[in-house]
Scaffold this motif. Structure first.
Motif, PDB file in Angstrom:
ATOM      1  N   VAL A   5      12.456   3.685 -11.696  1.00  0.00           N
ATOM      2  CA  VAL A   5      13.181   3.246 -10.496  1.00  0.00           C
ATOM      3  C   VAL A   5      12.428   3.603  -9.212  1.00  0.00           C
ATOM      4  O   VAL A   5      12.230   2.738  -8.353  1.00  0.00           O
ATOM      5  N   PRO A   6      11.964   4.851  -9.014  1.00  0.00           N
ATOM      6  CA  PRO A   6      11.207   5.142  -7.794  1.00  0.00           C
ATOM      7  C   PRO A   6       9.894   4.361  -7.720  1.00  0.00           C
ATOM      8  O   PRO A   6       9.505   3.906  -6.649  1.00  0.00           O
ATOM      9  N   LEU A   7       9.225   4.196  -8.870  1.00  0.00           N
ATOM     10  CA  LEU A   7       7.982   3.438  -8.884  1.00  0.00           C
ATOM     11  C   LEU A   7       8.220   1.983  -8.513  1.00  0.00           C
ATOM     12  O   LEU A   7       7.463   1.396  -7.728  1.00  0.00           O
ATOM     13  N   LEU A   8       9.284   1.409  -9.039  1.00  0.00           N
ATOM     14  CA  LEU A   8       9.617   0.020  -8.720  1.00  0.00           C
ATOM     15  C   LEU A   8       9.973  -0.132  -7.241  1.00  0.00           C
ATOM     16  O   LEU A   8       9.514  -1.081  -6.582  1.00  0.00           O
ATOM     17  N   CYS A   9      10.757   0.793  -6.695  1.00  0.00           N
ATOM     18  CA  CYS A   9      11.097   0.745  -5.267  1.00  0.00           C
ATOM     19  C   CYS A   9       9.851   0.889  -4.406  1.00  0.00           C
ATOM     20  O   CYS A   9       9.690   0.176  -3.414  1.00  0.00           O
ATOM     21  N   PHE A  10       8.967   1.806  -4.798  1.00  0.00           N
ATOM     22  CA  PHE A  10       7.738   2.018  -4.036  1.00  0.00           C
ATOM     23  C   PHE A  10       6.862   0.772  -4.043  1.00  0.00           C
ATOM     24  O   PHE A  10       6.407   0.312  -2.998  1.00  0.00           O
ATOM     25  N   VAL A  11       6.623   0.203  -5.217  1.00  0.00           N
ATOM     26  CA  VAL A  11       5.711  -0.944  -5.335  1.00  0.00           C
ATOM     27  C   VAL A  11       6.279  -2.178  -4.642  1.00  0.00           C
ATOM     28  O   VAL A  11       5.548  -2.894  -3.938  1.00  0.00           O
ATOM     29  N   LEU A  12       7.560  -2.441  -4.804  1.00  0.00           N
ATOM     30  CA  LEU A  12       8.149  -3.612  -4.148  1.00  0.00           C
ATOM     31  C   LEU A  12       8.077  -3.508  -2.628  1.00  0.00           C
ATOM     32  O   LEU A  12       7.738  -4.488  -1.941  1.00  0.00           O
ATOM     33  N   HIS A  13       8.356  -2.344  -2.087  1.00  0.00           N
ATOM     34  CA  HIS A  13       8.301  -2.184  -0.639  1.00  0.00           C
ATOM     35  C   HIS A  13       6.868  -2.097  -0.128  1.00  0.00           C
ATOM     36  O   HIS A  13       6.595  -2.468   1.013  1.00  0.00           O
ATOM     37  N   LEU A  14       5.944  -1.638  -0.969  1.00  0.00           N
ATOM     38  CA  LEU A  14       4.528  -1.679  -0.614  1.00  0.00           C
ATOM     39  C   LEU A  14       4.072  -3.120  -0.440  1.00  0.00           C
ATOM     40  O   LEU A  14       3.421  -3.472   0.550  1.00  0.00           O
ATOM     41  N   ILE A  15       4.451  -3.976  -1.366  1.00  0.00           N
ATOM     42  CA  ILE A  15       4.101  -5.393  -1.289  1.00  0.00           C
ATOM     43  C   ILE A  15       4.770  -6.037  -0.076  1.00  0.00           C
ATOM     44  O   ILE A  15       4.146  -6.826   0.643  1.00  0.00           O
ATOM     45  N   LEU A  16       6.032  -5.697   0.179  1.00  0.00           N
ATOM     46  CA  LEU A  16       6.727  -6.238   1.354  1.00  0.00           C
ATOM     47  C   LEU A  16       6.044  -5.817   2.652  1.00  0.00           C
ATOM     48  O   LEU A  16       5.912  -6.630   3.578  1.00  0.00           O
ATOM     49  N   GLY A  17       5.634  -4.570   2.732  1.00  0.00           N
ATOM     50  CA  GLY A  17       4.954  -4.090   3.932  1.00  0.00           C
ATOM     51  C   GLY A  17       3.652  -4.827   4.183  1.00  0.00           C
ATOM     52  O   GLY A  17       3.339  -5.199   5.316  1.00  0.00           O
ATOM     53  N   VAL A  18       2.878  -5.061   3.125  1.00  0.00           N
ATOM     54  CA  VAL A  18       1.620  -5.804   3.273  1.00  0.00           C
ATOM     55  C   VAL A  18       1.905  -7.229   3.724  1.00  0.00           C
ATOM     56  O   VAL A  18       1.256  -7.757   4.640  1.00  0.00           O
ATOM     57  N   PHE A  19       2.890  -7.875   3.108  1.00  0.00           N
ATOM     58  CA  PHE A  19       3.197  -9.258   3.484  1.00  0.00           C
ATOM     59  C   PHE A  19       3.759  -9.367   4.897  1.00  0.00           C
ATOM     60  O   PHE A  19       3.459 -10.322   5.614  1.00  0.00           O
ATOM     61  N   PHE A  20       4.578  -8.409   5.311  1.00  0.00           N
ATOM     62  CA  PHE A  20       5.089  -8.441   6.682  1.00  0.00           C
ATOM     63  C   PHE A  20       3.949  -8.362   7.694  1.00  0.00           C
ATOM     64  O   PHE A  20       3.951  -9.069   8.703  1.00  0.00           O
ATOM     65  N   MET A  21       2.983  -7.513   7.433  1.00  0.00           N
ATOM     66  CA  MET A  21       1.858  -7.391   8.370  1.00  0.00           C
ATOM     67  C   MET A  21       0.944  -8.609   8.294  1.00  0.00           C
ATOM     68  O   MET A  21       0.386  -9.024   9.304  1.00  0.00           O
ATOM     69  N   ARG A  22       0.775  -9.177   7.136  1.00  0.00           N
ATOM     70  CA  ARG A  22      -0.086 -10.356   7.007  1.00  0.00           C
ATOM     71  C   ARG A  22       0.561 -11.594   7.634  1.00  0.00           C
ATOM     72  O   ARG A  22      -0.130 -12.489   8.092  1.00  0.00           O
ATOM     73  N   TRP A  23       1.900 -11.659   7.621  1.00  0.00           N
ATOM     74  CA  TRP A  23       2.608 -12.801   8.196  1.00  0.00           C
ATOM     75  C   TRP A  23       2.951 -12.601   9.667  1.00  0.00           C
ATOM     76  O   TRP A  23       3.762 -13.345  10.221  1.00  0.00           O
ATOM     77  N   GLN A  24       2.367 -11.600  10.285  1.00  0.00           N
ATOM     78  CA  GLN A  24       2.601 -11.283  11.702  1.00  0.00           C
ATOM     79  C   GLN A  24       4.070 -10.973  11.984  1.00  0.00           C
ATOM     80  O   GLN A  24       4.580 -11.273  13.061  1.00  0.00           O
ATOM     81  N   ALA A  25       4.744 -10.395  11.009  1.00  0.00           N
ATOM     82  CA  ALA A  25       6.141  -9.991  11.190  1.00  0.00           C
ATOM     83  C   ALA A  25       6.243  -8.478  11.082  1.00  0.00           C
ATOM     84  O   ALA A  25       7.211  -7.943  10.546  1.00  0.00           O
ATOM     85  N   GLY A  26       5.241  -7.773  11.585  1.00  0.00           N
ATOM     86  CA  GLY A  26       5.190  -6.326  11.467  1.00  0.00           C
ATOM     87  C   GLY A  26       6.208  -5.587  12.311  1.00  0.00           C
ATOM     88  O   GLY A  26       6.428  -4.397  12.118  1.00  0.00           O
TER      89      GLY A  26
END
Length: 89
Positions: A5-26
Motif C-alpha cells: 500500500v505505501p509503495l503503491l501510493c508512493f509510485v502513483l503520486h510520483l508519476i502524478l508529480g512528474v506528469f503535472f510538471m511536464r504538463w505545465q500544471a505544477g
C-alpha cells in the motif's frame, strides 16, 4: 500488504508529480501537498483523542497512505521539473 500500500501510493503520486510538471500544471502540487499535510495533521490529532487502540487506524492511515503519497508527489514534482528544464536546453 503493509509494504504494498505505501509503495503503491508512493509510485502513483510520483508519476502524478512528474506528469503535472511536464504538463505545465505544477501549481497544483503545492496545493495537493497542503491538503495532504492538513489531512495528516487531522488524522494524527484525531487518533490521539481516542481512548486506547481505537484511534490507531487513523495514525496508520496517516503514515502508511498520506505520508508516502506526499513524498512521492514532492519527489515527482522535482523530477518533472528537472526533466522539463533539461528538455528545454
Amino acid at each position: 500488504m503493509v509494504y504494498l500500500v505505501p509503495l503503491l501510493c508512493f509510485v502513483l503520486h510520483l508519476i502524478l508529480g512528474v506528469f503535472f510538471m511536464r504538463w505545465q500544471a505544477g501549481k497544483i502540487i503545492p496545493v495537493l501537498l497542503v491538503i495532504g499535510a492538513v489531512s495528516m495533521y487531522w488524522a494524527v490529532s484525531y487518533s490521539q483523542q481516542q481512548i486506547g487502540l481505537i484511534g490507531i487506524e487513523y495514525a496508520i492511515f496517516a503514515f502508511l497512505v498520506i505520508a508516502p503519497a506526499m513524498l512521492g508527489l514532492a519527489i515527482g514534482g522535482v523530477v518533472g521539473w528537472i526533466r522539463g528544464r533539461r528538455a528545454q536546453e
